[in-house]
Structure formats: structure tokens, C-alpha cells
Design a protein around this motif. Structure first.
Motif, PDB file in Angstrom:
ATOM      1  N   GLY A 292     -47.772   9.275  36.652  1.00 17.72           N
ATOM      2  CA  GLY A 292     -48.295   8.471  35.945  1.00 17.72           C
ATOM      3  C   GLY A 292     -47.484   7.535  35.443  1.00 17.72           C
ATOM      4  N   ALA A 293     -46.286   8.510  34.624  1.00 15.76           N
ATOM      5  CA  ALA A 293     -45.617   8.088  33.762  1.00 15.76           C
ATOM      6  C   ALA A 293     -43.863   7.506  34.066  1.00 15.76           C
ATOM      7  N   CYS A 294     -44.304   7.873  35.535  1.00 11.51           N
ATOM      8  CA  CYS A 294     -43.135   8.332  36.336  1.00 11.51           C
ATOM      9  C   CYS A 294     -43.084   6.982  36.993  1.00 11.51           C
ATOM     10  N   ALA A 295     -43.972   6.149  37.630  1.00  5.41           N
ATOM     11  CA  ALA A 295     -44.555   5.404  38.660  1.00  5.41           C
ATOM     12  C   ALA A 295     -44.528   3.480  37.213  1.00  5.41           C
ATOM     13  N   LEU A 296     -44.206   3.659  35.961  1.00  8.72           N
ATOM     14  CA  LEU A 296     -44.069   3.300  35.095  1.00  8.72           C
ATOM     15  C   LEU A 296     -43.121   3.245  34.810  1.00  8.72           C
ATOM     16  N   ARG A 297     -42.031   3.825  34.876  1.00  5.88           N
ATOM     17  CA  ARG A 297     -40.879   4.099  34.820  1.00  5.88           C
ATOM     18  C   ARG A 297     -40.527   3.809  35.674  1.00  5.88           C
ATOM     19  N   ASP A 298     -40.283   3.783  36.876  1.00  9.12           N
ATOM     20  CA  ASP A 298     -39.607   2.979  37.977  1.00  9.12           C
ATOM     21  C   ASP A 298     -40.029   1.448  38.274  1.00  9.12           C
ATOM     22  N   SER A 299     -41.308   1.272  37.535  1.00  3.52           N
ATOM     23  CA  SER A 299     -41.585  -0.357  37.830  1.00  3.52           C
ATOM     24  C   SER A 299     -40.677  -1.101  36.738  1.00  3.52           C
ATOM     25  N   PHE A 300     -40.249  -0.069  35.437  1.00  2.64           N
ATOM     26  CA  PHE A 300     -39.599  -0.570  34.421  1.00  2.64           C
ATOM     27  C   PHE A 300     -38.199  -0.673  34.705  1.00  2.64           C
ATOM     28  N   LEU A 301     -37.094   0.357  35.084  1.00  5.53           N
ATOM     29  CA  LEU A 301     -35.686   0.388  35.812  1.00  5.53           C
ATOM     30  C   LEU A 301     -35.635  -0.503  36.622  1.00  5.53           C
ATOM     31  N   GLY A 302     -37.163  -1.193  38.177  1.00  3.57           N
ATOM     32  CA  GLY A 302     -36.612  -1.970  38.514  1.00  3.57           C
ATOM     33  C   GLY A 302     -36.769  -3.627  37.827  1.00  3.57           C
ATOM     34  N   SER A 303     -37.473  -3.614  37.438  1.00  3.68           N
ATOM     35  CA  SER A 303     -37.143  -4.972  36.662  1.00  3.68           C
ATOM     36  C   SER A 303     -35.747  -4.899  35.781  1.00  3.68           C
ATOM     37  N   ILE A 304     -35.543  -4.087  35.014  1.00  3.58           N
ATOM     38  CA  ILE A 304     -34.072  -4.149  34.619  1.00  3.58           C
ATOM     39  C   ILE A 304     -32.538  -4.470  35.371  1.00  3.58           C
ATOM     40  N   SER A 305     -32.949  -3.641  36.877  1.00  6.28           N
ATOM     41  CA  SER A 305     -31.993  -4.002  37.691  1.00  6.28           C
ATOM     42  C   SER A 305     -30.659  -3.239  37.232  1.00  6.28           C
ATOM     43  N   GLY A 306     -30.784  -2.245  37.323  1.00  9.49           N
ATOM     44  CA  GLY A 306     -29.626  -1.303  37.074  1.00  9.49           C
ATOM     45  C   GLY A 306     -28.659  -1.096  35.991  1.00  9.49           C
ATOM     46  N   LYS A 307     -29.651  -1.686  34.364  1.00 11.77           N
ATOM     47  CA  LYS A 307     -28.874  -2.225  32.911  1.00 11.77           C
ATOM     48  C   LYS A 307     -29.146  -1.253  32.492  1.00 11.77           C
ATOM     49  N   ASN A 308     -29.111  -0.847  31.848  1.00  8.34           N
ATOM     50  CA  ASN A 308     -28.906   0.930  30.531  1.00  8.34           C
ATOM     51  C   ASN A 308     -30.011   0.533  29.769  1.00  8.34           C
ATOM     52  N   ALA A 309     -30.778   1.479  30.553  1.00  4.88           N
ATOM     53  CA  ALA A 309     -32.455   1.477  30.164  1.00  4.88           C
ATOM     54  C   ALA A 309     -32.669   1.023  28.183  1.00  4.88           C
ATOM     55  N   LEU A 310     -31.568   1.896  28.006  1.00  3.93           N
ATOM     56  CA  LEU A 310     -31.386   2.264  26.610  1.00  3.93           C
ATOM     57  C   LEU A 310     -31.343   1.235  25.822  1.00  3.93           C
TER      58      LEU A 310
ATOM     59  N   LYS B 284     -49.292  -3.230  33.055  1.00  2.00           N
ATOM     60  CA  LYS B 284     -48.079  -4.308  33.111  1.00  2.00           C
ATOM     61  C   LYS B 284     -47.035  -3.329  32.466  1.00  2.00           C
ATOM     62  N   VAL B 285     -45.843  -3.885  32.694  1.00  2.00           N
ATOM     63  CA  VAL B 285     -44.485  -2.727  31.863  1.00  2.00           C
ATOM     64  C   VAL B 285     -44.077  -4.190  31.072  1.00  2.00           C
ATOM     65  N   ILE B 286     -43.839  -4.382  30.044  1.00  5.37           N
ATOM     66  CA  ILE B 286     -42.415  -5.521  30.030  1.00  5.37           C
ATOM     67  C   ILE B 286     -41.263  -4.487  29.381  1.00  5.37           C
ATOM     68  N   ALA B 287     -39.938  -4.763  30.153  1.00  2.00           N
ATOM     69  CA  ALA B 287     -39.051  -4.514  29.183  1.00  2.00           C
ATOM     70  C   ALA B 287     -38.388  -5.547  28.434  1.00  2.00           C
ATOM     71  N   LEU B 288     -38.064  -5.320  26.991  1.00  2.00           N
ATOM     72  CA  LEU B 288     -37.705  -6.454  25.886  1.00  2.00           C
ATOM     73  C   LEU B 288     -36.406  -5.882  25.284  1.00  2.00           C
ATOM     74  N   PRO B 289     -35.443  -7.128  25.670  1.00  2.31           N
ATOM     75  CA  PRO B 289     -33.564  -6.542  24.908  1.00  2.31           C
ATOM     76  C   PRO B 289     -33.992  -6.490  23.518  1.00  2.31           C
ATOM     77  N   LEU B 290     -33.493  -5.040  23.178  1.00  2.22           N
ATOM     78  CA  LEU B 290     -33.509  -5.175  21.756  1.00  2.22           C
ATOM     79  C   LEU B 290     -32.006  -5.457  21.276  1.00  2.22           C
ATOM     80  N   ALA B 291     -32.673  -5.835  19.663  1.00  6.16           N
ATOM     81  CA  ALA B 291     -31.402  -6.376  18.862  1.00  6.16           C
ATOM     82  C   ALA B 291     -30.714  -5.278  18.308  1.00  6.16           C
ATOM     83  N   LYS B 292     -30.734  -4.270  17.790  1.00  3.35           N
ATOM     84  CA  LYS B 292     -30.635  -3.167  16.923  1.00  3.35           C
ATOM     85  C   LYS B 292     -29.345  -2.456  17.432  1.00  3.35           C
ATOM     86  N   ALA B 293     -28.359  -1.847  16.880  1.00  3.65           N
ATOM     87  CA  ALA B 293     -27.155  -0.901  17.115  1.00  3.65           C
ATOM     88  C   ALA B 293     -27.231  -0.468  17.811  1.00  3.65           C
ATOM     89  N   LYS B 294     -26.744   0.868  18.090  1.00  6.41           N
ATOM     90  CA  LYS B 294     -26.238   2.280  19.061  1.00  6.41           C
ATOM     91  C   LYS B 294     -26.186   3.597  18.152  1.00  6.41           C
TER      92      LYS B 294
END
Length: 215
Positions: free
Chosen positions: A81-99, A176-186
Motif C-alpha cells: 500500500g505504501a509503495c502504491a502511495l509512493r508511485d502516485s507521489f513520484l508520478g505527480s512530481i515528474s522526475g523532480k527531487n522527491a526530497l 489522495k496524495v498531495i505533494a507540497l514543495p518545501l520552503a525549508k533548507a537542505k
């Protein structure tokens, strides 16, 4: 991820130790599997294991004998189930850095939500098993949509079918999986975007480093 558990957690932290246990068990199974075909290589690997061995050689302890403790009810379905959620998340950001993202997972009350709770007890975490699978900097688990969703959020909907006890328990859950860009530093140590400054470790890493200093 494995690297974060092994290199960022405290030496005796249960998350780090459990990762080492899984790696040791996996290596043991792999070595015993190819021992009949590559006996010399198997024996050489076995003799160089950095931890205590049960016998003098790989051929003196018999075939693979996995412990029943590894067959925890529901864990396979939780990971799937977690892998299915991850696939939805990664698919929504189109190859961008997940971190560079926080993931908000919204699941209707039911089996899938309970399985995800087993992977993340807190509502929001950067170190939970669920967040490690999602490969994001931070994961939030909710049972209903947040009141406000930023305009730059990526929202993906999906369903996951759960089969437990050989199909006796079957339930399809919406999510639903919502990807939110983070404003914090690495963070310069764990490389997650959870630090207040690019020159300073995040709160989790500061805590680990403080523990090393006191030890």
C-alpha cells in the motif's frame, strides 16, 4: 531509506539496528542460496562476515531456515500500500527531487489507513517508515482533506485493494496524495529539506549529534 537509517541515526538506535538485522538476514539467505553452485565464493563471504557466526562454515548449518518472526500479519499489505502511495507521489512530481517535497497522504478511514498508521504513528514525521518509503523529506497522514491546499500543490487520487488472510478480508480504499514543495533548507547531514538554515543540521540531526557528543 537505507542510507539515512544507517548513516544518520544514532549507532544503537532501533531503526538503525533493525536495518542492520534485515541486511544481515538478506545476506545470509543469498549466500546460502548460491552456496551449492559457487561453494568457494559462498564460503569466502561467510568467513568475512563482520558479526558472529553460528558455525565454522556455511555448509555446516544446513539450508535456509527463515524465522517465522518475519511473517508478520499485514506487513506485506502495508508495504504494498505504501509503495502504491509512493508511485502516485513520484508520478505527480515528474522526475523532480522527491526530497524537495512534503507528502500529505489522505486516506478514508478503513484498513488502508490502519496499515499506514502502523508505518507512521505520528500525524507528521520525517523519520517514520512510511516517510522512508515515500522518499520525501516529510510525510503527513490524514483521514480527511486539509481545509486549505496551496496553489502549487500536486494532487493525485487513487484506490488500493487490500486482501488479508488469503482473501477472506477484502477492502478497496480511496486515497489522495498531495505533494507540497518545501520552503525549508537542505540539511547538510541527512540532505532532507527540514533545516532552518543550509549551514546548520536539522533538528533530528542536531539531536543525534548531541547524543554522540555526550557519549
Amino acid at each position: 531509506s537505507l542510507s539515512c537509517r544507517l548513516y544518520c541515526e544514532e549507532e544503537k538506535d532501533p531503526k538503525r539496528r533493525s536495518c542492520q538485522t534485515v541486511l544481515a538476514e538478506a545476506l545470509d539467505v543469498v549466500v546460502r542460496s548460491f552456496a551449492p553452485i559457487l561453494p568457494h565464493l559462498a564460503e569466502e563471504v561467510f568467513q568475512h562476515l563482520p558479526y558472529k557466526k553460528d558455525s565454522e562454515g556455511v555448509f555446516r548449518t544446513g539450508w535456509i531456515n527463515a524465522s517465522s518472526a518475519w511473517k508478520k500479519p499485514g506487513i506485506e499489505e502495508a508495504i504494498e500500500g505504501a509503495c502504491a502511495l509512493r508511485d502516485s507521489f513520484l508520478g505527480s512530481i515528474s522526475g523532480k527531487n522527491a526530497l524537495e517535497y512534503e507528502v500529505v497522504v489522505v486516506i478514508e478511514p478503513g484498513l488502508l489507513f490502519e496499515l499506514m498508521e502502523a508505518l507512521q504513528a505520528e500525524e507528521t514525521s520525517s523519520v517514520s517508515q512510511l516517510n522512508e518509503i515515500m522518499t520525501a523529506s516529510q510525510t503527513t497522514l490524514l483521514s480527511e482533506m486539509p481545509k486549505e491546499t496551496p496553489a502549487d500543490a500536486h494532487v493525485v487520487e487513487g484506490t488500493f485493494l487490500i486482501n488479508l488472510e488469503g482473501g477472506d478480508i477484502c477492502e478497496e480504499s480511496s486515497y489522495k496524495v498531495i505533494a507540497l514543495p518545501l520552503a525549508k533548507a537542505k540539511c547538510p547531514r541527512c540532505r532532507r529539506y527540514t533545516s532552518d538554515s543550509a549551514s546548520a543540521p536539522c533538528p533530528r540531526c542536531l539531536k543525534v549529534l548531541a547524543g554522540k557528543g555526550s557519549g
